[in-house]
Design an enzyme around this catalytic site. Structure first.
Site, PDB file in Angstrom:
ATOM      1  CG  HIS A  49      -1.822  -1.165   1.306  1.00  0.00           C
ATOM      2  ND1 HIS A  49      -2.823  -1.399   0.397  1.00  0.00           N
ATOM      3  CD2 HIS A  49      -1.880  -2.196   2.185  1.00  0.00           C
ATOM      4  CE1 HIS A  49      -3.467  -2.508   0.706  1.00  0.00           C
ATOM      5  NE2 HIS A  49      -2.906  -3.023   1.795  1.00  0.00           N
ATOM      6  CD  GLU A 152      -4.008  -9.494   4.026  1.00  0.00           C
ATOM      7  OE1 GLU A 152      -4.207  -8.407   4.588  1.00  0.00           O
ATOM      8  OE2 GLU A 152      -3.119  -9.651   3.170  1.00  0.00           O
ATOM      9  CB  ALA A 177      -8.400  -3.832   8.576  1.00  0.00           C
ATOM     10  CG  ASP A 178      -7.302  -6.435   4.084  1.00  0.00           C
ATOM     11  OD1 ASP A 178      -8.140  -5.743   3.487  1.00  0.00           O
ATOM     12  OD2 ASP A 178      -6.082  -6.207   4.029  1.00  0.00           O
TER      13      ASP A 178
END
Length: 267
Positions: A49, A152, A177-178
């Site tokens: 990212h 994830e 989060a994922d």
């Protein structure tokens, strides 16, 4: 390859001690330099990212090379070329996102190891001292390189027992989060039931004799994660830690506010 740092990192985990680190997303190598100066056990330089390019990545790696801090790079995806180039630049290992199956994990390990154990090509780059220490590096690399998959997605639960049997993997990292997003709770760190599912997977990994890592959501969560049995513990993301400090200072003078999507000004 920093074999001293890698050995100390593995020794800490084997002894049941926490190895603390920082997730690096900002361009300045000063961020990693600060982490090294503070004696952190590891950094993960995030090339999945954000805007870090290869020049940024190698600048971060350079400031860690003569330290006791393991320098890992999160590649953008499970890709032979990305993993090979990352290791050629001198990373101590790779963090591989979105690993869901035993087959994917075996490919990641193969990409990170020289033949005959794997299919990593030999390059005359930083890792081999531009070719000058090729024999030395290739003799020690396979035994030392870290391959860290990120768990994830909820699909991983179907293959986790087989994944933990893959040789060449010491640590499984978790991305709440994922994981939450794939469970139907996009935008939440741990949606309903997700925390329990992650802990169940963590237990499966630990029962297989492997270690678990995660980035803490704050200082109280850091202590909680350690108690839960996560040993590769991220203090946070560099940007997040900076924001946490800025929010505290702005709150002290009555000027705090949240960042909005698109950086819109609050009305």
């Amino acid at each position: 390859m920093n074999t001293l740092a890698l050995r100390k990192f593995r020794e800490k985990l084997a002894a049941g001690r926490a190895a603390y680190g920082l997730w690096v997303t900002l361009e300045s190598p000063s961020v990693t330099e600060m982490a090294v100066a503070l004696g952190l056990d590891w950094v993960v330089i995030d090339a999945e990212h954000g805007c870090l390019d290869w020049a940024d990545v190698v600048a971060h790696l350079r400031v860690a090379v003569r330290s006791e801090t393991v320098a890992l790079v999160r590649v953008a995806e499970l890709d032979r070329g990305l993993i090979k180039r990352t290791l050629d630049l001198g990373a101590d290992g790779v963090v591989v996102p979105w690993v869901e199956t035993e087959e994917q994990l075996r490919r990641a390990v193969s990409f990170a190891h020289y033949p005959p154990e794997g299919c990593r090509g030999i390059g005359a780059e930083r890792a081999t001292g531009w070719g000058e220490c090729m024999a030395e590096h290739t003799a020690e690399a396979n035994a030392n390189v870290l391959v860290v998959p990120i768990i994830e997605t909820i699909r991983t639960a179907d293959d986790i027992d087989r994944m933990t049997q893959v040789d060449g993997v010491d640590v499984f990292f978790f991305g709440p989060a994922d994981f939450s997003s794939t469970a139907g709770f996009r935008g939440q760190w741990e949606g309903p039931g997700v925390a329990r599912r992650i802990l169940d997977l963590k237990d499966a990994v630990r029962n297989a004799g492997k270690h678990c890592g995660v980035v803490a959501a704050g200082d109280p969560n850091l202590a909680e994660r350690l108690e839960q049995g996560f040993l590769m513990l991220g203090l946070g993301l560099d940007g997040g830690l900076l924001l946490r400090s800025l929010h505290a200072s702005l709150a002290a003078v009555g000027r705090d506010r949240k960042i909005r999507s698109g950086f819109r000004i609050e009305e």
